[in-house]
Structure formats: C-alpha cells, structure tokens
Design a protein around this motif. Structure first.
Motif, mmCIF file in Angstrom:
data_model
loop_
_atom_site.group_PDB
_atom_site.id
_atom_site.type_symbol
_atom_site.label_atom_id
_atom_site.label_comp_id
_atom_site.label_asym_id
_atom_site.label_seq_id
_atom_site.Cartn_x
_atom_site.Cartn_y
_atom_site.Cartn_z
ATOM 1 N N HIS A 6 0.849 -1.196 0.000
ATOM 2 C CA HIS A 6 0.000 0.000 0.000
ATOM 3 C C HIS A 6 0.882 1.242 0.000
ATOM 4 C CE1 HIS A 6 -3.035 2.913 1.142
ATOM 5 N NE2 HIS A 6 -3.962 2.003 0.920
ATOM 6 N N SER A 7 0.527 2.194 -0.837
ATOM 7 C CA SER A 7 1.385 3.376 -0.996
ATOM 8 C C SER A 7 1.472 4.216 0.266
ATOM 9 C CB SER A 7 0.872 4.239 -2.154
ATOM 10 O OG SER A 7 -0.468 4.625 -1.928
ATOM 11 N N PHE A 8 0.471 4.057 1.186
ATOM 12 C CA PHE A 8 0.479 4.876 2.399
ATOM 13 C C PHE A 8 0.866 4.061 3.636
ATOM 14 C CE2 PHE A 8 -2.654 6.858 -0.447
ATOM 15 C CZ PHE A 8 -2.104 8.122 -0.541
ATOM 16 N N ALA A 9 1.335 2.851 3.416
ATOM 17 C CA ALA A 9 1.595 1.972 4.555
ATOM 18 C C ALA A 9 2.651 2.536 5.496
ATOM 19 C CB ALA A 9 2.027 0.593 4.041
ATOM 20 N N ASN A 10 3.650 3.214 4.954
ATOM 21 C CA ASN A 10 4.750 3.700 5.783
ATOM 22 C C ASN A 10 4.647 5.180 6.125
ATOM 23 O OD1 ASN A 10 6.024 1.145 5.739
ATOM 24 N ND2 ASN A 10 6.872 1.603 3.695
ATOM 25 N N VAL A 11 3.488 5.781 5.836
ATOM 26 C CA VAL A 11 3.315 7.199 6.150
ATOM 27 C C VAL A 11 2.992 7.354 7.634
ATOM 28 C CG1 VAL A 11 1.956 9.270 5.710
ATOM 29 C CG2 VAL A 11 2.510 7.707 3.829
ATOM 30 N N PRO A 12 3.806 8.086 8.380
ATOM 31 C CA PRO A 12 3.538 8.236 9.815
ATOM 32 C C PRO A 12 2.285 9.072 10.049
ATOM 33 C CG PRO A 12 5.311 9.701 9.128
ATOM 34 C CD PRO A 12 4.987 8.835 7.941
ATOM 35 N N PRO A 13 1.608 8.851 11.176
ATOM 36 C CA PRO A 13 0.420 9.663 11.481
ATOM 37 C C PRO A 13 0.820 11.118 11.705
ATOM 38 C CG PRO A 13 1.071 8.361 13.395
ATOM 39 C CD PRO A 13 1.912 7.895 12.243
ATOM 40 N N PRO A 14 -0.087 12.050 11.468
ATOM 41 C CA PRO A 14 0.244 13.458 11.677
ATOM 42 C C PRO A 14 0.572 13.742 13.138
ATOM 43 C CG PRO A 14 -2.132 13.171 11.358
ATOM 44 C CD PRO A 14 -1.486 11.862 11.037
ATOM 45 N N ALA A 15 1.446 14.697 13.333
ATOM 46 C CA ALA A 15 1.816 15.068 14.700
ATOM 47 C C ALA A 15 0.609 15.654 15.424
ATOM 48 C CB ALA A 15 2.954 16.083 14.660
ATOM 49 N N PRO A 16 0.497 15.414 16.724
ATOM 50 C CA PRO A 16 -0.634 15.972 17.481
ATOM 51 C C PRO A 16 -0.634 17.496 17.452
ATOM 52 C CG PRO A 16 0.513 14.282 18.760
ATOM 53 C CD PRO A 16 1.363 14.577 17.563
ATOM 54 N N LEU A 17 -1.829 18.070 17.476
ATOM 55 C CA LEU A 17 -1.944 19.524 17.585
ATOM 56 C C LEU A 17 -1.385 19.967 18.930
ATOM 57 C CD1 LEU A 17 -5.535 20.272 16.230
ATOM 58 C CD2 LEU A 17 -3.381 21.037 15.227
ATOM 59 N N ARG A 18 -0.542 20.969 18.904
ATOM 60 C CA ARG A 18 0.055 21.501 20.138
ATOM 61 C C ARG A 18 -0.771 22.706 20.590
ATOM 62 N NH1 ARG A 18 5.298 20.573 21.071
ATOM 63 N NH2 ARG A 18 5.793 22.778 21.302
ATOM 64 N N VAL A 19 -1.229 22.651 21.833
ATOM 65 C CA VAL A 19 -2.188 23.646 22.322
ATOM 66 C C VAL A 19 -1.671 24.307 23.596
ATOM 67 C CG1 VAL A 19 -4.537 24.008 23.196
ATOM 68 C CG2 VAL A 19 -4.130 22.374 21.335
ATOM 69 N N VAL A 20 -1.884 25.629 23.702
ATOM 70 C CA VAL A 20 -1.661 26.377 24.939
ATOM 71 C C VAL A 20 -3.025 26.813 25.468
ATOM 72 C CG1 VAL A 20 -0.802 28.549 25.910
ATOM 73 C CG2 VAL A 20 0.665 27.182 24.420
ATOM 74 N N VAL A 21 -3.259 26.606 26.750
ATOM 75 C CA VAL A 21 -4.518 26.989 27.395
ATOM 76 C C VAL A 21 -4.259 28.205 28.272
ATOM 77 C CG1 VAL A 21 -6.336 26.273 28.983
ATOM 78 C CG2 VAL A 21 -5.378 24.622 27.358
ATOM 79 N N ALA A 22 -4.927 29.323 27.965
ATOM 80 C CA ALA A 22 -4.723 30.570 28.715
ATOM 81 C C ALA A 22 -6.032 31.005 29.357
ATOM 82 C CB ALA A 22 -4.190 31.666 27.800
ATOM 83 N N ASP A 23 -6.096 30.940 30.691
ATOM 84 C CA ASP A 23 -7.284 31.346 31.450
ATOM 85 C C ASP A 23 -6.841 31.624 32.872
ATOM 86 O OD1 ASP A 23 -9.829 31.134 33.058
ATOM 87 O OD2 ASP A 23 -10.647 30.716 31.071
ATOM 88 N N ASP A 24 -7.365 32.693 33.472
ATOM 89 C CA ASP A 24 -6.921 33.029 34.824
ATOM 90 C C ASP A 24 -7.551 32.135 35.886
ATOM 91 O OD1 ASP A 24 -9.181 35.456 36.072
ATOM 92 O OD2 ASP A 24 -9.398 34.387 34.186
ATOM 93 N N ASN A 25 -8.607 31.387 35.545
ATOM 94 C CA ASN A 25 -9.261 30.499 36.507
ATOM 95 C C ASN A 25 -8.576 29.136 36.475
ATOM 96 O OD1 ASN A 25 -10.991 28.673 37.847
ATOM 97 N ND2 ASN A 25 -12.770 29.934 37.385
ATOM 98 N N PRO A 26 -7.913 28.737 37.578
ATOM 99 C CA PRO A 26 -7.177 27.464 37.552
ATOM 100 C C PRO A 26 -8.086 26.255 37.365
ATOM 101 C CG PRO A 26 -7.237 28.396 39.775
ATOM 102 C CD PRO A 26 -7.769 29.441 38.857
ATOM 103 N N VAL A 27 -9.337 26.340 37.838
ATOM 104 C CA VAL A 27 -10.270 25.228 37.653
ATOM 105 C C VAL A 27 -10.610 25.056 36.176
ATOM 106 C CG1 VAL A 27 -12.603 24.391 38.155
ATOM 107 C CG2 VAL A 27 -11.236 25.422 39.964
#
Length: 287
Positions: A6-27
């Motif tokens: 299969h032409s896509f057999a060795n294609v690695p999965p996409p890298a995870p989305l990198r996220v920053v969470v900004a909120d002053d409420n710690p909860v």
C-alpha cells in the motif's frame, strides 16, 4: 502473485496539535487541559494565567492553537491577541458574550469564538481541530455578533465581481428590471445552526441574534456546586471532574446529588439544560 504494498503503509500519522490553554481560573484551565489531553491528536504543551504568560508560552512552544480567555488580570486576552496571532491560531474561549468584544476579537485576528455554556466537550475538541486546520468556529452568541456587525454596515464589499450588486428592482411598467420579492434573511437560531451545525445547537433564549444569559442565582448552588455544574454541562465525566477539582469521585457524586435536588433534575442532561437555560416547557429555569 504478490500484492503490491500500500502506498500509504509507511506514512507516519500526523503530529498531534500543540495547544496552549490561557485562562486566569485554575479550575477552568485544569478542566480544559484534562479534556484535551485525553485525545490522541491533541497535546497541551503549556498553560497560562494571563495574556503575558500566554505570549511567553507561545514564543517558547510555538503551538498550533491557543485557547484564550478575554478577561484576565494584567494583560487581558484582547490586548494579547495581536501578538499571539503572529505565532499561532487563536480560539477565544470565554464567558464574555458582549457583541463589541466578539467583534473586536475577530478584528484582531482570532480564528473563532466560543462562549462557555454553549458547547459540549466533543464540540470543543472539534473546534480546536478546526482552528488548527484554518477553519473558523463560533458558538451562537459569536455568530449573532457577526450578523449584528454586518447589519450595522450594510455597504457591499468594494471588490465584488463586475456586474454583481448593481441591478435595481424597478416598476416593470417602465421597462425596468423586475425582481421577485425576496424576504430578508432570518436571524433565527435555525439559520445560525446551518452556519455551524456542530456548535450552534440551542434555539432557546435568542433575541435579536444573541442568546440571553440564563439566571442561575435562582438555583442557589454553592460556589463549588456551580463549578461542578459547569463541568457537567461541558460534558465531563465524574472521573474527569474529580481530577479537575482535586476531590474524590465519591465527593463528586455527593455534590451531584445535591445539585440534582436543587435543580429538580433526575439526569445530567436535564440538569445541564436547566443550568444553561435551554430546558423546554414551563419547567424551564425552575430551580
């Protein structure tokens, strides 16, 4: 005869989305991080308590998406936006529902705008993925603010293709152009739902293109109960709530039992509907 690889057999999965969470409420920060960390294609790389910390985290980690609150001490989210959008896609995630704030956030480069209480956990994850791929995402309040802005400035764009927007409907007896009657677009929640079918789902509380904030004081929940009810409404499980609030699952269940009693509810969905102001019929908002 061998089967060709299969032409896509060795294609690695996409890298995870990198996220920053900004909120002053710690909860809220902990809750969002817990929700997103459980997804294979999303990684929370940093948290921030204000706009300045968000900028520092963005420079250090170069995330794909930043979840950004509006009202934070020190440097607020609106002030930080012009700097953050140079580094990453930004998704506003806030309790601030004022039309002016929504419009200013979008003018300053935000790729989407979500108001707490108007989305589920799965819809939040979908929104993060959409923003990461360059697709905008809005909850009903933000969509209503956009419609309001368009109606306040009805002038057509300056770059319409030649010939569009210049025709005039005149009396056919004068050999002018006769156009059929066309009703103006409706501002109903149904139409907004077509714009964002995964997010704009509630048709309750709409007036003039934006939903009214539910009156929660009548439910008489304690501060802790209100926090837990917000997490229930966001779609969290008891285990996730316990981890977010640093309490045991048994304590969570005790809180939920008291919440259900105060909201006169027998299920999480019924309690969430009353808490968010979307419960139908005469029982709506009763607490």
């Amino acid at each position: 005869m061998t089967t060709p690889p299969h032409s896509f057999a060795n294609v690695p999965p996409p890298a995870p989305l990198r996220v920053v969470v900004a909120d002053d409420n710690p909860v809220v920060r902990a809750g969002l991080t817990a929700l997103l960390t459980g997804r294979e294609d999303i990684t929370v790389v940093a948290e921030a308590a204000d706009g300045r910390e968000a900028c520092e985290a963005a420079r250090a980690h170069r995330p794909d998406v930043i979840l950004l609150d509006v009202r934070m001490p020190g440097v607020d989210g609106i002030s930080a936006l012009p700097y953050l959008v140079r580094i990453s896609s930004v998704l506003m995630l806030t309790y601030s529902r004022e039309s002016e704030i929504v419009q200013e956030a979008l003018r300053r480069g935000a790729g989407g705008y979500l108001v707490h209480g108007e989305f589920t956990a799965d819809q939040l994850v979908s929104a993060v993925r959409d923003i990461g791929e360059g697709r905008p995402h809005f909850t009903p309040t933000a969509a209503g603010a956009l419609l309001s802005q368009l109606r306040q400035d009805p002038r057509p764009p300056r770059t319409l293709p030649e010939g569009l927007g210049n025709a005039r409907a005149t009396n056919p007896q004068t050999n002018g152009l006769d156009l059929p009657h066309i009703s103006p677009p409706s501002t109903s929640a149904e139409n907004l739902s077509r714009m964002q079918p995964d997010m704009a789902r509630s048709s309750s509380g709409w007036a003039g293109g934006r939903p009214a904030a539910p009156d929660r004081s009548r439910h008489r929940l304690s501060t802790r109960e209100a926090e837990i009810m917000d997490l229930i409404a966001s779609g969290m499980t008891n285990q996730q709530i316990a981890a977010t609030c640093f309490i045991s699952e048994k304590t969570v269940k005790n809180h939920i039992n008291r919440i259900f009693a105060k909201l006169h509810s027998t299920s999480r969905s019924e309690a969430a509907a009353k808490w968010l102001g979307t419960a139908p019929g005469p029982g709506r908002g009763v607490g």
